[in-house]
Each structure stands twice: as structure tokens, then as C-alpha cells.
Motif scaffolding. Structure first.
Motif, PDB file in Angstrom:
ATOM      1  N   THR A   1       0.831  -1.206   0.000  1.00  0.00           N
ATOM      2  CA  THR A   1       0.000   0.000   0.000  1.00  0.00           C
ATOM      3  C   THR A   1       0.864   1.255   0.000  1.00  0.00           C
ATOM      4  O   THR A   1       0.430   2.311   0.452  1.00  0.00           O
ATOM      5  CB  THR A   1      -0.954   0.008   1.218  1.00  0.00           C
TER       6      THR A   1
ATOM      7  N   GLN B   1      -0.188  -3.303 -11.323  1.00  0.00           N
ATOM      8  CA  GLN B   1      -1.484  -2.647 -11.182  1.00  0.00           C
ATOM      9  C   GLN B   1      -1.473  -1.829  -9.906  1.00  0.00           C
ATOM     10  O   GLN B   1      -0.924  -2.278  -8.885  1.00  0.00           O
ATOM     11  CB  GLN B   1      -2.626  -3.664 -11.085  1.00  0.00           C
ATOM     12  N   SER B   2      -2.082  -0.661  -9.953  1.00  0.00           N
ATOM     13  CA  SER B   2      -2.241   0.156  -8.765  1.00  0.00           C
ATOM     14  C   SER B   2      -3.644   0.741  -8.804  1.00  0.00           C
ATOM     15  O   SER B   2      -3.991   1.467  -9.732  1.00  0.00           O
ATOM     16  CB  SER B   2      -1.196   1.277  -8.725  1.00  0.00           C
ATOM     17  N   ALA B   3      -4.439   0.390  -7.800  1.00  0.00           N
ATOM     18  CA  ALA B   3      -5.815   0.876  -7.744  1.00  0.00           C
ATOM     19  C   ALA B   3      -6.267   0.930  -6.289  1.00  0.00           C
ATOM     20  O   ALA B   3      -5.966   0.024  -5.509  1.00  0.00           O
ATOM     21  CB  ALA B   3      -6.745  -0.032  -8.546  1.00  0.00           C
ATOM     22  N   GLU B   4      -6.954   1.992  -5.953  1.00  0.00           N
ATOM     23  CA  GLU B   4      -7.537   2.164  -4.625  1.00  0.00           C
ATOM     24  C   GLU B   4      -6.518   1.970  -3.504  1.00  0.00           C
ATOM     25  O   GLU B   4      -6.801   1.353  -2.483  1.00  0.00           O
ATOM     26  CB  GLU B   4      -8.744   1.251  -4.453  1.00  0.00           C
ATOM     27  N   GLY B   5      -5.295   2.475  -3.732  1.00  0.00           N
ATOM     28  CA  GLY B   5      -4.265   2.426  -2.716  1.00  0.00           C
ATOM     29  C   GLY B   5      -3.533   1.099  -2.579  1.00  0.00           C
ATOM     30  O   GLY B   5      -2.721   0.922  -1.678  1.00  0.00           O
TER      31      GLY B   5
ATOM     32  N   ASN C   1      -1.071  -1.676  -4.501  1.00  0.00           N
ATOM     33  CA  ASN C   1      -0.158  -1.958  -5.619  1.00  0.00           C
ATOM     34  C   ASN C   1       0.042  -3.456  -5.721  1.00  0.00           C
ATOM     35  O   ASN C   1       0.265  -4.124  -4.711  1.00  0.00           O
ATOM     36  CB  ASN C   1       1.195  -1.284  -5.365  1.00  0.00           C
TER      37      ASN C   1
ATOM     38  N   SER D   1      -3.904   0.743 -14.195  1.00  0.00           N
ATOM     39  CA  SER D   1      -4.407   1.537 -13.066  1.00  0.00           C
ATOM     40  C   SER D   1      -5.893   1.647 -13.107  1.00  0.00           C
ATOM     41  O   SER D   1      -6.508   1.691 -14.116  1.00  0.00           O
ATOM     42  CB  SER D   1      -3.809   2.945 -13.108  1.00  0.00           C
TER      43      SER D   1
END
Length: 162
Positions: free
Chosen positions: A81, A128-132, A134, A162
Motif C-alpha cells: 500500500t 497494477q495500482s488501484a484504490e491504494g 499496488n 491503473s
């Protein structure tokens, strides 16, 4: 047969070695030495990057590593995170990181080779990085089916989803 192991560790450099050694011992059964070496190099680099860059300046953080091994491949997923990998780093050409004169010690790069080493260590890499959260997913093929594929191997893309 599929074998799995999972680590949940504090984001500290002291943890990197312990995770790498435990993972290497776990892989000793069924993973060829060359693949074990590549996986260990790649995961040490990935963990170190998360600690140094993802959690830079933060008091605490955690890293989850999931490892799954089948008869001919290993898949690793690193979850944290911390700060996401900057898009420009993801788009950087891996070959360019190694474009330097090895005889000119003063000109050797001090940084910027981590993602390139990860890409070279694995056959497929996805970020991928989404909603805090990784997620760095890395796959390494080995066994009889990887010999032919490995000889024609091209650099895998590091996708940023992302």
C-alpha cells in the motif's frame, strides 16, 4: 502438483534477506537452479524497491508476497500500500538501463535499474495500482516447455493497469 507459500512482512530492508532465503529453500524442490537464481534476484529487487521507494519516508508499512509453483512455472504476486510506481518508470526502456560504458566507473548508474532487473528475471511482469493497493505480478517458466520458449524470449512488457 501446485505448491504455495505466502509471506506477510514489515516493509523493512532487514526482511528482504529472510524472505529471499526462505523462498529459495521452498523452491529447492522442482525449480531448476537457473530459474531459482532469476526468481531470487527479481524478488530481492522488487522487495527492496517497495521498501526504499514505495514506503519511502513512511513510519510503517507491510508487504504481502504470494508464491505459487507448478511443475513448469512460478507465479509471484507482491502486494503493498505504498507509493505507486511512477508511470514514467514503467514506460522506461529496460535495455536503456544497461546502456553504459562498464570501463567508466564514474559513469555507472547508481539508480534506475530495478525494474529492468525484474523484467530480465521473469518471463512476464504486470503492475497494477488501484484504490491504494499496488500489485506486482511476475511469472517465470521453467521445465521442458520453457527451453524452446526461453531461446526466443523477448523482454516482457511491464503493464501499468491503473
Amino acid at each position: 502438483m501446485t505448491r504455495k507459500i505466502q509471506f506477510n512482512v514489515p516493509a523493512r530492508l532487514e526482511e528482504v534477506r529472510a524472505v529471499a532465503e526462505t523462498l529459495r529453500a521452498f523452491m529447492s524442490e522442482g525449480v531448476p537452479a537457473e530459474a531459482r537464481d532469476a526468481i531470487e534476484l527479481g524478488i530481492v529487487e522488487a522487495l527492496t524497491n517497495v521498501v526504499r521507494h514505495g514506503y519511502a519516508g513512511m513510519q510503517s508499512g507491510a508487504i504481502e508476497l504470494q508464491f505459487e509453483q507448478s511443475a513448469d512455472a512460478a507465479i509471484l504476486e507482491l502486494i503493498d500500500t505504498g507509493i505507486p510506481i511512477p508511470a514514467e518508470n514503467l514506460q522506461r526502456d529496460s535495455a536503456a538501463a544497461f546502456d553504459f560504458d562498464p570501463d567508466d566507473v564514474a559513469a555507472l548508474p547508481e539508480h534506475g535499474m530495478g525494474l529492468s532487473l525484474i523484467r530480465l528475471s521473469f518471463d512476464a511482469v504486470q503492475y497494477q495500482s488501484a484504490e491504494g493497493i499496488n500489485r506486482l505480478t511476475m511469472a517465470k517458466r521453467f521445465g521442458t516447455s520453457s527451453t524452446a520458449a526461453g531461446s526466443q524470449r523477448q523482454e516482457p512488457p511491464l503493464d501499468n493497469k491503473s
